[in-house]
Write a protein that holds these residues in place. Structure first.
Motif, PDB file in Angstrom:
ATOM      1  N   ASP A  88       0.815  -1.217   0.000  1.00  0.00           N
ATOM      2  CA  ASP A  88       0.000   0.000   0.000  1.00  0.00           C
ATOM      3  C   ASP A  88       0.850   1.268   0.000  1.00  0.00           C
ATOM      4  OD1 ASP A  88      -2.790  -1.069   0.275  1.00  0.00           O
ATOM      5  OD2 ASP A  88      -1.927  -1.959   2.078  1.00  0.00           O
ATOM      6  N   SER A  89       0.216   2.363  -0.420  1.00  0.00           N
ATOM      7  CA  SER A  89       0.829   3.684  -0.377  1.00  0.00           C
ATOM      8  C   SER A  89      -0.240   4.709  -0.025  1.00  0.00           C
ATOM      9  CB  SER A  89       1.446   4.054  -1.732  1.00  0.00           C
ATOM     10  OG  SER A  89       2.464   3.160  -2.103  1.00  0.00           O
ATOM     11  N   TRP A  90       0.183   5.756   0.677  1.00  0.00           N
ATOM     12  CA  TRP A  90      -0.724   6.830   1.070  1.00  0.00           C
ATOM     13  C   TRP A  90      -0.015   8.167   0.869  1.00  0.00           C
ATOM     14  CZ3 TRP A  90       0.607   2.563   3.814  1.00  0.00           C
ATOM     15  CH2 TRP A  90      -0.395   1.639   4.137  1.00  0.00           C
ATOM     16  N   VAL A  91      -0.777   9.218   0.635  1.00  0.00           N
ATOM     17  CA  VAL A  91      -0.205  10.548   0.539  1.00  0.00           C
ATOM     18  C   VAL A  91      -1.133  11.541   1.225  1.00  0.00           C
ATOM     19  CG1 VAL A  91      -1.272  10.978  -1.731  1.00  0.00           C
ATOM     20  CG2 VAL A  91       0.712  12.331  -1.008  1.00  0.00           C
ATOM     21  N   LYS A  92      -0.557  12.430   2.003  1.00  0.00           N
ATOM     22  CA  LYS A  92      -1.288  13.567   2.560  1.00  0.00           C
ATOM     23  C   LYS A  92      -0.769  14.804   1.848  1.00  0.00           C
ATOM     24  CE  LYS A  92      -1.952  14.050   7.049  1.00  0.00           C
ATOM     25  NZ  LYS A  92      -1.685  14.405   8.478  1.00  0.00           N
TER      26      LYS A  92
ATOM     27  N   ASP B 227      -4.229   3.850  -5.345  1.00  0.00           N
ATOM     28  CA  ASP B 227      -4.407   2.647  -6.148  1.00  0.00           C
ATOM     29  C   ASP B 227      -3.083   2.343  -6.839  1.00  0.00           C
ATOM     30  OD1 ASP B 227      -4.960   0.752  -8.085  1.00  0.00           O
ATOM     31  OD2 ASP B 227      -6.824   1.688  -8.761  1.00  0.00           O
ATOM     32  N   GLN B 228      -2.452   1.220  -6.504  1.00  0.00           N
ATOM     33  CA  GLN B 228      -1.133   0.903  -7.051  1.00  0.00           C
ATOM     34  C   GLN B 228      -1.139   0.821  -8.577  1.00  0.00           C
ATOM     35  OE1 GLN B 228       1.828   0.604  -5.201  1.00  0.00           O
ATOM     36  NE2 GLN B 228       0.491   1.485  -3.645  1.00  0.00           N
ATOM     37  N   ALA B 229      -2.230   0.368  -9.149  1.00  0.00           N
ATOM     38  CA  ALA B 229      -2.323   0.271 -10.604  1.00  0.00           C
ATOM     39  C   ALA B 229      -2.258   1.652 -11.251  1.00  0.00           C
ATOM     40  CB  ALA B 229      -3.615  -0.439 -11.014  1.00  0.00           C
TER      41      ALA B 229
END
Length: 283
Positions: free
Chosen positions: A120-124, A150-152
């Motif tokens: 997973d990845s997240w950004v603020k 969404d990794q895709a």
């Protein structure tokens, strides 16, 4: 101004991808002491004279980047009014990075807090300034929460993605391979010149900046430091003025080799799914 155009302008002005790429403004600096003898990358005396440095200074700097590939360190990157800092922790397949582009007086400034923890990845995201306040689409992005990615949709995206096969955000191994001259300036300190024409591949400079340097790109002054274990601790590029761009300093540092910690996933109550506008901003 559309969100897409806004994103292109900001990311192009950044220093680093997934971090910043220096392209405007910055500070003027010097390349360091010139008292020590200069040697070419091959170890032979350069046109400026002097004997080869014992131990092959270039090889020492090439070797200094090897520990970075193990993916367990903290880093900083700064220049042209932009900064980045973070940690990479390959053992847990995680990384955390914070970027800042522009300051309080900027018409438009961006702050990013990015977390990667496979899969997973997240950004603020925070956008501030008069321009941000005037764009309705931006208000959909300033949520004050971490946006799950969404990794895709971020595959191959150098701004939002992270490649755990290439863990160095600044690409110091690529940069040091471009050393054309180098000299020892003291215990664990070096200075010389680097051909930065491949620096866009490294990730620490963007292609537009390199092109603007013209022939100067092949002889950019640098200084470097290694720690007592011979690992790179600092690399500073002194970009000369070119066209409308003033001279500027790009500084990258590395620390906490082998002792960085796993990135912490954001709490579930601080996470929302990223809207389409966010992907448009960075594509």
């Amino acid at each position: 101004m559309t969100v897409r155009r806004l994103g292109a302008g900001l990311v192009a002005a950044a220093l680093f991808t997934p971090a910043l790429a220096a392209c405007a403004g910055g500070t003027t600096g010097t390349a360091g002491s010139t008292a020590s003898p200069t040697v070419s990358a091959s170890g032979a005396p350069s046109a400026s004279g002097g004997a080869p440095v014992s131990g092959d200074a270039k090889q020492a700097l090439l070797d200094s980047t090897k520990e970075i590939s193990n993916g367990n360190f903290r880093f900083t990157l700064s220049g042209a009014g932009s900064t980045a800092e973070g940690q990479v922790h390959q053992p847990s397949q995680s990384a955390a990075m914070k970027f800042s582009i522009g300051g309080p007086s900027s018409d438009l400034a961006m702050k990013l807090d990015v977390i990667h923890a496979k899969p997973d990845s997240w950004v603020k995201l925070e956008l501030t300034g008069p321009t941000a306040d005037s764009l309705p689409a931006i208000k959909q992005l300033n949520l004050g929460k971490y946006q799950h990615l969404d990794q895709a949709r971020i595959k191959g995206n150098k701004n939002l993605g992270f490649d755990f096969e290439k863990v160095d955000p600044a690409g110091s191994a690529v940069l040091t391979q471009g050393i054309t001259e180098v000299r020892s300036t003291g215990t664990g300190t070096y200075a010389g010149t680097i051909d930065v024409t491949k620096a866009a591949e490294a990730g620490s400079l963007n292609a537009a900046t390199i092109a603007a340097l013209g022939t100067q790109a092949k002889t950019v002054p640098f200084t470097a430091k290694v720690d007592p274990q011979g690992r790179l601790s600092e690399l500073v590029l002194q970009l000369p003025a070119s066209g409308q761009t003033t001279a500027q300093e790009i500084r990258m540092t590395y620390s906490d080799y082998g002792s960085a910690t796993a990135a912490q996933k954001p709490p579930a109550d601080q996470v929302v799914e990223a809207p389409a506008e966010l992907y448009s901003l960075f594509n």
